[in-house]
Design a protein around this motif. Structure first.
Motif, PDB file in Angstrom:
ATOM      1  N   ALA A   5      16.685  -3.416   0.551  1.00  0.00           N
ATOM      2  CA  ALA A   5      15.830  -2.302   0.135  1.00  0.00           C
ATOM      3  C   ALA A   5      14.352  -2.663   0.233  1.00  0.00           C
ATOM      4  O   ALA A   5      13.511  -1.780   0.424  1.00  0.00           O
ATOM      5  CB  ALA A   5      16.169  -1.889  -1.297  1.00  0.00           C
ATOM      6  N   MET A   6      14.032  -3.947   0.127  1.00  0.00           N
ATOM      7  CA  MET A   6      12.639  -4.380   0.188  1.00  0.00           C
ATOM      8  C   MET A   6      12.173  -4.662   1.612  1.00  0.00           C
ATOM      9  O   MET A   6      10.990  -4.816   1.861  1.00  0.00           O
ATOM     10  CB  MET A   6      12.453  -5.652  -0.653  1.00  0.00           C
ATOM     11  CG  MET A   6      12.679  -5.444  -2.141  1.00  0.00           C
ATOM     12  SD  MET A   6      12.256  -6.916  -3.108  1.00  0.00           S
ATOM     13  CE  MET A   6      13.558  -8.032  -2.595  1.00  0.00           C
ATOM     14  N   LYS A   7      13.099  -4.737   2.558  1.00  0.00           N
ATOM     15  CA  LYS A   7      12.786  -5.183   3.906  1.00  0.00           C
ATOM     16  C   LYS A   7      12.092  -4.095   4.722  1.00  0.00           C
ATOM     17  O   LYS A   7      12.558  -2.958   4.792  1.00  0.00           O
ATOM     18  CB  LYS A   7      14.077  -5.598   4.619  1.00  0.00           C
ATOM     19  CG  LYS A   7      13.874  -6.237   5.981  1.00  0.00           C
ATOM     20  CD  LYS A   7      13.253  -7.610   5.867  1.00  0.00           C
ATOM     21  CE  LYS A   7      13.197  -8.308   7.228  1.00  0.00           C
ATOM     22  NZ  LYS A   7      12.454  -9.573   7.166  1.00  0.00           N
TER      23      LYS A   7
ATOM     24  N   GLN B  95       3.282  -3.824  -5.737  1.00  0.00           N
ATOM     25  CA  GLN B  95       3.148  -5.112  -6.406  1.00  0.00           C
ATOM     26  C   GLN B  95       3.554  -6.280  -5.507  1.00  0.00           C
ATOM     27  O   GLN B  95       3.574  -7.425  -5.945  1.00  0.00           O
ATOM     28  CB  GLN B  95       4.002  -5.117  -7.686  1.00  0.00           C
ATOM     29  CG  GLN B  95       3.626  -4.030  -8.672  1.00  0.00           C
ATOM     30  CD  GLN B  95       4.579  -3.968  -9.851  1.00  0.00           C
ATOM     31  OE1 GLN B  95       5.183  -4.981 -10.229  1.00  0.00           O
ATOM     32  NE2 GLN B  95       4.728  -2.793 -10.445  1.00  0.00           N
ATOM     33  N   MET B  96       3.884  -5.959  -4.254  1.00  0.00           N
ATOM     34  CA  MET B  96       4.357  -6.983  -3.322  1.00  0.00           C
ATOM     35  C   MET B  96       3.282  -7.304  -2.282  1.00  0.00           C
ATOM     36  O   MET B  96       2.420  -6.484  -1.992  1.00  0.00           O
ATOM     37  CB  MET B  96       5.636  -6.494  -2.626  1.00  0.00           C
ATOM     38  CG  MET B  96       6.798  -6.247  -3.565  1.00  0.00           C
ATOM     39  SD  MET B  96       8.163  -5.338  -2.771  1.00  0.00           S
ATOM     40  CE  MET B  96       8.523  -6.385  -1.368  1.00  0.00           C
ATOM     41  N   ASP B  97       3.377  -8.500  -1.745  1.00  0.00           N
ATOM     42  CA  ASP B  97       2.493  -8.913  -0.651  1.00  0.00           C
ATOM     43  C   ASP B  97       3.130  -8.469   0.658  1.00  0.00           C
ATOM     44  O   ASP B  97       4.142  -9.027   1.099  1.00  0.00           O
ATOM     45  CB  ASP B  97       2.302 -10.427  -0.674  1.00  0.00           C
ATOM     46  CG  ASP B  97       1.366 -10.913   0.435  1.00  0.00           C
ATOM     47  OD1 ASP B  97       0.821 -10.055   1.171  1.00  0.00           O
ATOM     48  OD2 ASP B  97       1.189 -12.136   0.563  1.00  0.00           O
ATOM     49  N   LEU B  98       2.548  -7.477   1.296  1.00  0.00           N
ATOM     50  CA  LEU B  98       3.088  -6.932   2.542  1.00  0.00           C
ATOM     51  C   LEU B  98       2.301  -7.407   3.764  1.00  0.00           C
ATOM     52  O   LEU B  98       2.469  -6.857   4.862  1.00  0.00           O
ATOM     53  CB  LEU B  98       3.086  -5.398   2.497  1.00  0.00           C
ATOM     54  CG  LEU B  98       3.895  -4.741   1.378  1.00  0.00           C
ATOM     55  CD1 LEU B  98       3.849  -3.222   1.516  1.00  0.00           C
ATOM     56  CD2 LEU B  98       5.340  -5.230   1.378  1.00  0.00           C
ATOM     57  N   THR B  99       1.474  -8.414   3.598  1.00  0.00           N
ATOM     58  CA  THR B  99       0.658  -8.849   4.727  1.00  0.00           C
ATOM     59  C   THR B  99       1.490  -9.500   5.831  1.00  0.00           C
ATOM     60  O   THR B  99       0.972  -9.744   6.925  1.00  0.00           O
ATOM     61  CB  THR B  99      -0.430  -9.832   4.264  1.00  0.00           C
ATOM     62  OG1 THR B  99       0.182 -10.931   3.565  1.00  0.00           O
ATOM     63  CG2 THR B  99      -1.419  -9.131   3.340  1.00  0.00           C
TER      64      THR B  99
ATOM     65  N   THR C  49       1.686   0.787   1.956  1.00  0.00           N
ATOM     66  CA  THR C  49       1.495   0.535   3.386  1.00  0.00           C
ATOM     67  C   THR C  49       0.224   1.173   3.935  1.00  0.00           C
ATOM     68  O   THR C  49      -0.195   0.845   5.055  1.00  0.00           O
ATOM     69  CB  THR C  49       2.697   1.051   4.186  1.00  0.00           C
ATOM     70  OG1 THR C  49       2.963   2.426   3.834  1.00  0.00           O
ATOM     71  CG2 THR C  49       3.944   0.213   3.900  1.00  0.00           C
ATOM     72  N   LEU C  50      -0.414   2.058   3.172  1.00  0.00           N
ATOM     73  CA  LEU C  50      -1.653   2.683   3.631  1.00  0.00           C
ATOM     74  C   LEU C  50      -2.738   1.661   3.971  1.00  0.00           C
ATOM     75  O   LEU C  50      -3.383   1.773   5.028  1.00  0.00           O
ATOM     76  CB  LEU C  50      -2.156   3.681   2.583  1.00  0.00           C
ATOM     77  CG  LEU C  50      -3.522   4.316   2.863  1.00  0.00           C
ATOM     78  CD1 LEU C  50      -3.500   5.123   4.158  1.00  0.00           C
ATOM     79  CD2 LEU C  50      -3.951   5.199   1.697  1.00  0.00           C
ATOM     80  N   PRO C  51      -3.004   0.652   3.129  1.00  0.00           N
ATOM     81  CA  PRO C  51      -4.035  -0.328   3.494  1.00  0.00           C
ATOM     82  C   PRO C  51      -3.725  -1.055   4.801  1.00  0.00           C
ATOM     83  O   PRO C  51      -4.630  -1.394   5.556  1.00  0.00           O
ATOM     84  CB  PRO C  51      -4.035  -1.306   2.312  1.00  0.00           C
ATOM     85  CG  PRO C  51      -3.460  -0.538   1.174  1.00  0.00           C
ATOM     86  CD  PRO C  51      -2.455   0.376   1.776  1.00  0.00           C
ATOM     87  N   LEU C  52      -2.439  -1.289   5.086  1.00  0.00           N
ATOM     88  CA  LEU C  52      -2.062  -1.935   6.339  1.00  0.00           C
ATOM     89  C   LEU C  52      -2.393  -1.041   7.528  1.00  0.00           C
ATOM     90  O   LEU C  52      -2.901  -1.514   8.551  1.00  0.00           O
ATOM     91  CB  LEU C  52      -0.564  -2.257   6.338  1.00  0.00           C
ATOM     92  CG  LEU C  52      -0.046  -3.162   5.215  1.00  0.00           C
ATOM     93  CD1 LEU C  52       1.463  -3.276   5.306  1.00  0.00           C
ATOM     94  CD2 LEU C  52      -0.690  -4.528   5.284  1.00  0.00           C
TER      95      LEU C  52
ATOM     96  N   GLU D 156      -8.578  -6.238   1.475  1.00  0.00           N
ATOM     97  CA  GLU D 156      -8.142  -5.059   0.718  1.00  0.00           C
ATOM     98  C   GLU D 156      -6.658  -4.801   0.947  1.00  0.00           C
ATOM     99  O   GLU D 156      -5.918  -4.452   0.032  1.00  0.00           O
ATOM    100  CB  GLU D 156      -8.954  -3.828   1.131  1.00  0.00           C
ATOM    101  CG  GLU D 156      -8.582  -2.562   0.367  1.00  0.00           C
ATOM    102  CD  GLU D 156      -8.883  -2.658  -1.114  1.00  0.00           C
ATOM    103  OE1 GLU D 156      -8.304  -1.876  -1.880  1.00  0.00           O
ATOM    104  OE2 GLU D 156      -9.685  -3.522  -1.508  1.00  0.00           O
ATOM    105  N   ALA D 157      -6.206  -5.002   2.195  1.00  0.00           N
ATOM    106  CA  ALA D 157      -4.777  -4.840   2.483  1.00  0.00           C
ATOM    107  C   ALA D 157      -3.958  -5.860   1.706  1.00  0.00           C
ATOM    108  O   ALA D 157      -2.844  -5.578   1.268  1.00  0.00           O
ATOM    109  CB  ALA D 157      -4.530  -5.004   3.977  1.00  0.00           C
ATOM    110  N   ARG D 158      -4.524  -7.036   1.506  1.00  0.00           N
ATOM    111  CA  ARG D 158      -3.805  -8.072   0.762  1.00  0.00           C
ATOM    112  C   ARG D 158      -3.828  -7.815  -0.738  1.00  0.00           C
ATOM    113  O   ARG D 158      -2.931  -8.212  -1.459  1.00  0.00           O
ATOM    114  CB  ARG D 158      -4.427  -9.444   1.043  1.00  0.00           C
ATOM    115  CG  ARG D 158      -4.168  -9.953   2.454  1.00  0.00           C
ATOM    116  CD  ARG D 158      -4.940 -11.242   2.732  1.00  0.00           C
ATOM    117  NE  ARG D 158      -4.542 -11.845   3.994  1.00  0.00           N
ATOM    118  CZ  ARG D 158      -4.991 -11.483   5.175  1.00  0.00           C
ATOM    119  NH1 ARG D 158      -5.870 -10.506   5.251  1.00  0.00           N
ATOM    120  NH2 ARG D 158      -4.585 -12.079   6.278  1.00  0.00           N
TER     121      ARG D 158
END
Length: 521
Positions: free
Chosen positions: A317-319, A405-409, A285-288, A154-156
């Motif tokens: 800005a994305m980091k 829309q980004m992969d934050l895993t 970031t909530l799912p993480l 779900e986080a992914r």
């Protein structure tokens, strides 16, 4: 003797009746929460019939088999149980106790719900106690419990699109709270998903009137205890304001998690401006935060986020980073964490207390390269501490980043440590003299990062002053540090300030020497 027995006959019979009814009620409750009760009568079924419509027989069979297996470990309390108990005349105090426990659900059941997108959807508009639309609530996780594979997936897969995430605004008597509220309302993508709740202390009616002026856009709750806080004897130069603040936070968190029954919340003060992607950032970031139990918060703040210390490019800005330091100033926590902290909440200085190892327990926060909040509160209980030297120079992000829309895993603990270590190892080692030379050069963006070691807290402070970042430590942790490493951007280059090779973990340093003003460095 016969007369004595007759005399106490009524009491003996009454006691016997009470004991019999108590045993009967206990047996009935055991029956309700047993497998037999669930299987035979359908009590406690975690899926309302409306939720099961459209599923195939195989899917239903798979779900039921998994649920039956899990019921041996954990029972599920459902609203139908309360109706049955009430109809049978069970003591209302028992019902209240069960209500206080709320509704429980196993990780496997939550996974099934996540797959079907039947997520937690607490809505305070449904009633003062926050009735659940989908009648589902996550059970608090044990400390550092590893997330299930489904939660990781779900986080992914992206944000919890149906998860209601309140914004709790902590207010007192600052009349320019409207500056903060205007931005929160203007940038809010969905009032239903992001209800704004203002918790006001101080009892200032002028401020309360301004807040009420927003009508249905925000909900105002007011801390009822306006008594002078109790300060332990022997405290030198006590500052009652910090005791009031800690008391207010405790009360407000209780309201959010135990009265309104939210499962997570974003906390902002009444002197914070937010960036346009503030909601986007926390949604992504909530799912993480839910999936990774080595995290205990997500913050919108970079303590060293001044213009000369951050990467202002689109990539910057994305980091996002992990940090051992609790940043605050626009941060998200879960009810699980509040369950843990509420029973030992401090009387004052709650933020420094939260940074102590006994509370942090080696967990970390997520923070951005460029802050998504900015403080305008020079005046307050802290009397503008750090404001003139640091806080007023913090840059607020002005480039909307579609985080959902980004992969934050890469931020999950299992991924982050290895990639971060690799990045640090690739950096070129430089000396303090080279940093001084770099300070005098023109800003030339260069891809290769640099790293410089500090061998003591005193040498770290020296480096921090040269680079213009905050040089204080809390519970031995430098601001923004991860595993002792502080990451900054300076004169167009990424610089890692690295602890000695003998570093074994954070220790509280001795009191620092008197600091020189930054202008003298």
């Amino acid at each position: 003797m016969l007369f004595g027995i007759m005399r106490y006959r009524r009491k003996i019979i009454s006691a016997a009746v009470v004991i019999s009814l108590t045993l009967w009620a206990a047996g009935f409750l055991l029956l309700v929460f047993s497998d037999f009760g669930v299987k035979r009568f359908g009590w406690g079924s975690p899926f309302p019939s409306s939720k099961l419509e459209g599923l195939s027989s195989k899917e239903l069979s798979t779900q039921l088999t998994e649920l039956e297996r899990q019921l041996e470990l954990q029972k599920i309390a459902r609203s139908v149980i309360f109706d049955k108990l009430r109809s049978l005349g069970i003591d209302t105090n028992i019902l209240k106790e069960l209500r206080a426990r709320r509704k429980f659900i196993t990780d496997e059941e939550l996974s099934a719900l996540l797959e079907q997108k039947y997520l937690v959807n607490n809505n305070p508009k449904d009633g003062a106690t926050g009735r659940l639309k989908n009648e589902v609530l996550m059970q608090p996780h044990s400390q550092h419990k590893q997330p299930s594979q489904a939660l990781k997936e779900e986080a992914r897969s992206g944000p919890l699109s149906n998860f209601q995430l309140p914004i709790l605004v902590m207010a007192c008597n600052r009349v320019n709270v409207t500056r903060a509220l205007d931005l929160l309302i203007n940038h809010r993508p969905d009032p239903e998903r992001f209800p704004i709740i203002v918790s006001q202390d101080c009892g200032d009616e002028t401020t309360a009137k301004l807040i009420r002026g927003y009508g249905n856009e925000v909900k105002l709750i007011q801390q009822p205890d306006q008594s002078f806080p109790k300060i332990p004897p022997g405290i030198r130069k006590p500052q009652p304001g910090y005791y009031r603040i800690a008391r207010h936070y405790h009360w407000a968190f209780d309201q959010i998690f135990y009265e309104f029954h939210f499962s997570a919340a974003v906390i902002v003060e009444d002197d914070l401006e937010i960036a346009s992607d503030f909601y986007e950032y926390f949604s992504a970031t909530l799912p993480l935060l839910i999936a990774d139990k080595t995290l205990f918060c997500v913050s919108a703040w970079n303590d060293n986020g001044k213009e000369k210390n951050i990467d202002l490019s689109e990539n910057g800005a994305m980091k996002l980073y992990r940090t051992d330091f609790f940043p605050g100033l626009g941060w998200m926590l879960t009810k699980d964490l509040w369950d843990e902290l509420s029973i030992k909440w401090p009387n004052a200085y709650w933020d420094d207390w939260l940074r102590e190892p006994e509370q942090r327990k080696s967990r970390q926060c997520i923070r951005p390269e460029i802050s998504r909040t900015k403080t305008f509160g020079k005046k307050g209980v802290s009397n503008g501490q750090y404001f003139e030297q640091h806080l007023k120079y913090i840059v607020l992000n002005d480039h909307f980043v579609p985080f959902t829309q980004m992969d934050l895993t890469y931020l999950l603990d299992e991924n982050y440590a290895a990639s971060f270590t690799t990045e640090v190892n690739r950096a070129r080692v430089v000396s303090l003299a080279e940093i001084r030379v770099l300070k005098q050069q023109e800003v030339v963006p260069i891809d290769q990062a640099l790293k410089i070691r500090y061998d003591s807290y005193q040498s770290y402070r020296q480096l921090a002053r040269i680079l213009g970042i905050m040089d204080d430590l809390k519970a031995g942790v430098p601001r923004t540090a991860y595993k002792g490493i502080v990451t900054v951007f300076f004169r167009g280059r990424r610089i890692f300030i690295v602890p000695p090779t003998s570093w074994k973990g954070y220790t509280v340093p001795p009191p620092p020497d008197k600091k020189r003003p930054l202008s003298e460095v």
